[in-house]
Each structure stands twice: as structure tokens, then as C-alpha cells.
Motif scaffolding. Structure first.
Motif, PDB file in Angstrom:
ATOM      1  N   LYS A 164       0.834  -1.119   0.016  1.00 49.22           N
ATOM      2  CA  LYS A 164      -0.094   0.140  -0.145  1.00 49.22           C
ATOM      3  C   LYS A 164       0.956   1.056   0.052  1.00 49.22           C
ATOM      4  CE  LYS A 164      -3.608  -2.484   2.517  1.00 49.22           C
ATOM      5  NZ  LYS A 164      -4.525  -2.371   3.141  1.00 49.22           N
ATOM      6  N   PRO A 165       1.267   1.793  -1.144  1.00 47.21           N
ATOM      7  CA  PRO A 165       2.372   2.736  -1.246  1.00 47.21           C
ATOM      8  C   PRO A 165       1.933   4.064  -0.408  1.00 47.21           C
ATOM      9  CG  PRO A 165       1.541   1.710  -3.431  1.00 47.21           C
ATOM     10  CD  PRO A 165       0.782   1.289  -2.536  1.00 47.21           C
ATOM     11  N   ILE A 166       0.724   4.284  -0.379  1.00 45.42           N
ATOM     12  CA  ILE A 166       0.330   5.571   0.409  1.00 45.42           C
ATOM     13  C   ILE A 166       0.764   5.489   1.895  1.00 45.42           C
ATOM     14  CG2 ILE A 166      -1.290   7.152   1.090  1.00 45.42           C
ATOM     15  CD1 ILE A 166      -2.561   6.479  -1.823  1.00 45.42           C
ATOM     16  N   LYS A 167       0.290   4.274   2.314  1.00 45.61           N
ATOM     17  CA  LYS A 167       0.728   4.124   3.993  1.00 45.61           C
ATOM     18  C   LYS A 167       2.331   3.865   3.992  1.00 45.61           C
ATOM     19  CE  LYS A 167      -3.540   2.095   5.330  1.00 45.61           C
ATOM     20  NZ  LYS A 167      -4.358   0.862   5.682  1.00 45.61           N
ATOM     21  N   PHE A 168       2.733   3.264   3.085  1.00 47.69           N
ATOM     22  CA  PHE A 168       4.307   3.068   3.015  1.00 47.69           C
ATOM     23  C   PHE A 168       4.853   4.287   3.134  1.00 47.69           C
ATOM     24  CE2 PHE A 168       8.197   2.896   0.272  1.00 47.69           C
ATOM     25  CZ  PHE A 168       9.067   2.274   1.255  1.00 47.69           C
ATOM     26  N   ALA A 169       4.606   5.308   2.263  1.00 49.30           N
ATOM     27  CA  ALA A 169       5.303   6.505   2.021  1.00 49.30           C
ATOM     28  C   ALA A 169       5.165   7.386   3.358  1.00 49.30           C
ATOM     29  CB  ALA A 169       4.646   7.416   0.970  1.00 49.30           C
ATOM     30  N   VAL A 170       4.050   7.486   4.088  1.00 52.51           N
ATOM     31  CA  VAL A 170       3.808   8.108   5.221  1.00 52.51           C
ATOM     32  C   VAL A 170       4.605   7.681   6.357  1.00 52.51           C
ATOM     33  CG1 VAL A 170       2.178   8.853   6.777  1.00 52.51           C
ATOM     34  CG2 VAL A 170       1.442   8.692   4.590  1.00 52.51           C
ATOM     35  N   LEU A 171       4.478   6.440   6.492  1.00 48.60           N
ATOM     36  CA  LEU A 171       5.249   5.643   7.573  1.00 48.60           C
ATOM     37  C   LEU A 171       6.950   5.765   7.295  1.00 48.60           C
ATOM     38  CD1 LEU A 171       3.679   2.212   8.384  1.00 48.60           C
ATOM     39  CD2 LEU A 171       4.126   4.368   9.926  1.00 48.60           C
ATOM     40  N   PHE A 172       7.418   5.525   6.021  1.00 51.41           N
ATOM     41  CA  PHE A 172       8.658   5.549   5.735  1.00 51.41           C
ATOM     42  C   PHE A 172       9.260   7.097   5.801  1.00 51.41           C
ATOM     43  CE2 PHE A 172      12.229   6.108   2.627  1.00 51.41           C
ATOM     44  CZ  PHE A 172      13.178   5.296   3.198  1.00 51.41           C
ATOM     45  N   THR A 173       8.668   8.045   5.341  1.00 51.88           N
ATOM     46  CA  THR A 173       8.895   9.488   5.398  1.00 51.88           C
ATOM     47  C   THR A 173       9.116  10.063   6.803  1.00 51.88           C
ATOM     48  OG1 THR A 173       8.024   9.666   3.148  1.00 51.88           O
ATOM     49  CG2 THR A 173       8.236  11.821   4.455  1.00 51.88           C
ATOM     50  N   MET A 174       8.116   9.614   7.824  1.00 52.05           N
ATOM     51  CA  MET A 174       7.970   9.896   8.967  1.00 52.05           C
ATOM     52  C   MET A 174       9.303   9.379   9.888  1.00 52.05           C
ATOM     53  SD  MET A 174       5.896  12.141   9.459  1.00 52.05           S
ATOM     54  CE  MET A 174       4.440  12.801   8.890  1.00 52.05           C
ATOM     55  N   GLY A 175       9.551   8.224   9.536  1.00 48.68           N
ATOM     56  CA  GLY A 175      10.744   7.437  10.009  1.00 48.68           C
ATOM     57  C   GLY A 175      12.073   8.279   9.440  1.00 48.68           C
ATOM     58  N   ASN A 176      12.035   8.430   8.322  1.00 48.11           N
ATOM     59  CA  ASN A 176      13.263   9.218   7.613  1.00 48.11           C
ATOM     60  C   ASN A 176      13.351  10.397   8.343  1.00 48.11           C
ATOM     61  OD1 ASN A 176      15.224   9.256   5.823  1.00 48.11           O
ATOM     62  ND2 ASN A 176      13.814   8.709   4.333  1.00 48.11           N
ATOM     63  N   ILE A 177      12.386  11.212   8.686  1.00 46.34           N
ATOM     64  CA  ILE A 177      12.648  12.614   9.356  1.00 46.34           C
ATOM     65  C   ILE A 177      12.910  12.277  10.691  1.00 46.34           C
ATOM     66  CG2 ILE A 177      11.010  14.476  10.242  1.00 46.34           C
ATOM     67  CD1 ILE A 177       9.214  14.037   7.638  1.00 46.34           C
ATOM     68  N   LEU A 178      12.258  11.426  11.433  1.00 40.66           N
ATOM     69  CA  LEU A 178      12.931  11.107  12.842  1.00 40.66           C
ATOM     70  C   LEU A 178      14.215  10.852  12.848  1.00 40.66           C
ATOM     71  CD1 LEU A 178       9.515   9.296  14.240  1.00 40.66           C
ATOM     72  CD2 LEU A 178      10.746  11.736  15.100  1.00 40.66           C
ATOM     73  N   ALA A 179      14.745  10.076  11.972  1.00 37.82           N
ATOM     74  CA  ALA A 179      15.997   9.474  11.930  1.00 37.82           C
ATOM     75  C   ALA A 179      17.008  10.453  11.715  1.00 37.82           C
ATOM     76  CB  ALA A 179      16.207   8.316  10.862  1.00 37.82           C
ATOM     77  N   VAL A 180      16.831  11.404  10.616  1.00 38.45           N
ATOM     78  CA  VAL A 180      17.726  12.314  10.438  1.00 38.45           C
ATOM     79  C   VAL A 180      17.601  13.643  11.339  1.00 38.45           C
ATOM     80  CG1 VAL A 180      18.023  14.126   8.664  1.00 38.45           C
ATOM     81  CG2 VAL A 180      17.541  11.919   7.888  1.00 38.45           C
ATOM     82  N   GLY A 181      16.358  13.828  11.843  1.00 40.77           N
ATOM     83  CA  GLY A 181      16.309  14.962  12.773  1.00 40.77           C
ATOM     84  C   GLY A 181      16.903  14.458  14.188  1.00 40.77           C
ATOM     85  N   SER A 182      17.111  13.131  14.532  1.00 48.70           N
ATOM     86  CA  SER A 182      17.426  12.682  15.908  1.00 48.70           C
ATOM     87  C   SER A 182      18.943  13.484  16.019  1.00 48.70           C
ATOM     88  CB  SER A 182      17.563  11.205  15.825  1.00 48.70           C
ATOM     89  OG  SER A 182      18.607  10.561  14.912  1.00 48.70           O
TER      90      SER A 182
END
Length: 161
Positions: free
Chosen positions: A59-77
């Protein structure tokens, strides 16, 4: 020998750097140990989100939201360790300004494509760009890594014999 503009801290630039560090410590109420914990928690949650996104990859939409939020948290850490101002300066250093701009743009576009447009193909395309930009950005912190990767791609995809 003492010169004009020097103090007990050393040269005037050193004193200014120490003042900036002191000011950022005053602005942040977290202790150094709390900053490390906040970094670890933010990075762990970001990685968990990215791993969970693989569960819903169909489900690309759910994937994109979860992946992008995880990406933001990891880079922002890393902002917990460096401070947001220092991280911003490092992200927009001349070496990594293009990768940072493409990464931030692709993060925004991925969320727009997933949440507002609901276009699965476009969302996946932007996610691929986001991953590539993040990798290129990360390689900028390793000396000569970008040059090695660039030379590798030139050798692999060179069509001349």
C-alpha cells in the motif's frame, strides 16, 4: 604575546565560538545525557517506522507516510546532539546543499503525493528519489565516498568499450 582582540579564552573568534556554545546550552534545557537519550529514542523510533513501512509496502500511500516520518525522525535525531542550528548549517554546507535540498523537497513531495494526491506510482517515484538523496547526503560525511561511488557508477554504466 597578548594582542588586541585576544582574551583569556584565546583569539576573539574562539571566544565568540564559546559564547555560541554557552548560548545554545542555555537555550536547551536538556543535559548532555538527556540529549543522548533523546537522540537514541528518536533514531530508534525512526528506524521502527521505516521497518514498519516495509509491512505495508503493498500500500504505497501508507508506506510513504510511515517511511517518510521514520526518515524525518532518524535524520532529525542528530539535532539533539548537535543542536538544530548546527545541523542546519551542516546540512546546507556547500558540500551537501544540493543533496539536502533534494532530500527535503522529496520528503515534502512524498507526503503531498501520499496524503493529498493519492497517486501510488508518483508516491513510489518520489520515495525512490528521497532514498537516493538521503544516501547521497549521508555519503557526504564520509571522506571521498561520493567520488568513489561516482567513479564506480561511471565504470559500471560506461557504454564505451
Amino acid at each position: 604575546m597578548w594582542k588586541f582582540g585576544e582574551s583569556l579564552l584565546g583569539r576573539e573568534e574562539d571566544r565568540d565560538d564559546n559564547l555560541l556554545i554557552d548560548e545554545s546550552d542555555e537555550l536547551c534545557s536538556l543535559s548532555p545525557l538527556q540529549r543522548i537519550y533523546a537522540f537514541a529514542v528518536s533514531m530508534a523510533v525512526g528506524l521502527i517506522f521505516m521497518l514498519l513501512s516495509l509491512v505495508v509496502i503493498a500500500k504505497p500511500i501508507k508506506f510513504a507516510v510511515l517511511f517518510t516520518m521514520g526518515n524525518i525522525l532518524a535524520v532529525g535525531s542528530t539535532a539533539f546532539l548537535l543542536g538544530p542550528a548546527q545541523q542546519g548549517r551542516m546540512m546546507f554546507d556547500s558540500v551537501r546543499v544540493y543533496a539536502s535540498a533534494i532530500y527535503i523537497g522529496s520528503v515534502i513531495l512524498a507526503l503531498i503525493c501520499a496524503i493529498l494526491i493519492h497517486n501510488k506510482l508518483l508516491t513510489l517515484l518520489v520515495i525512490i528519489i528521497e532514498i537516493c538523496a538521503l544516501m547521497w547526503y549521508s555519503l557526504s560525511y564520509i571522506p571521498f565516498a561520493r567520488r568513489v561511488i561516482s567513479n564506480l557508477f561511471i565504470r559500471l554504466f560506461d557504454t564505451e568499450i
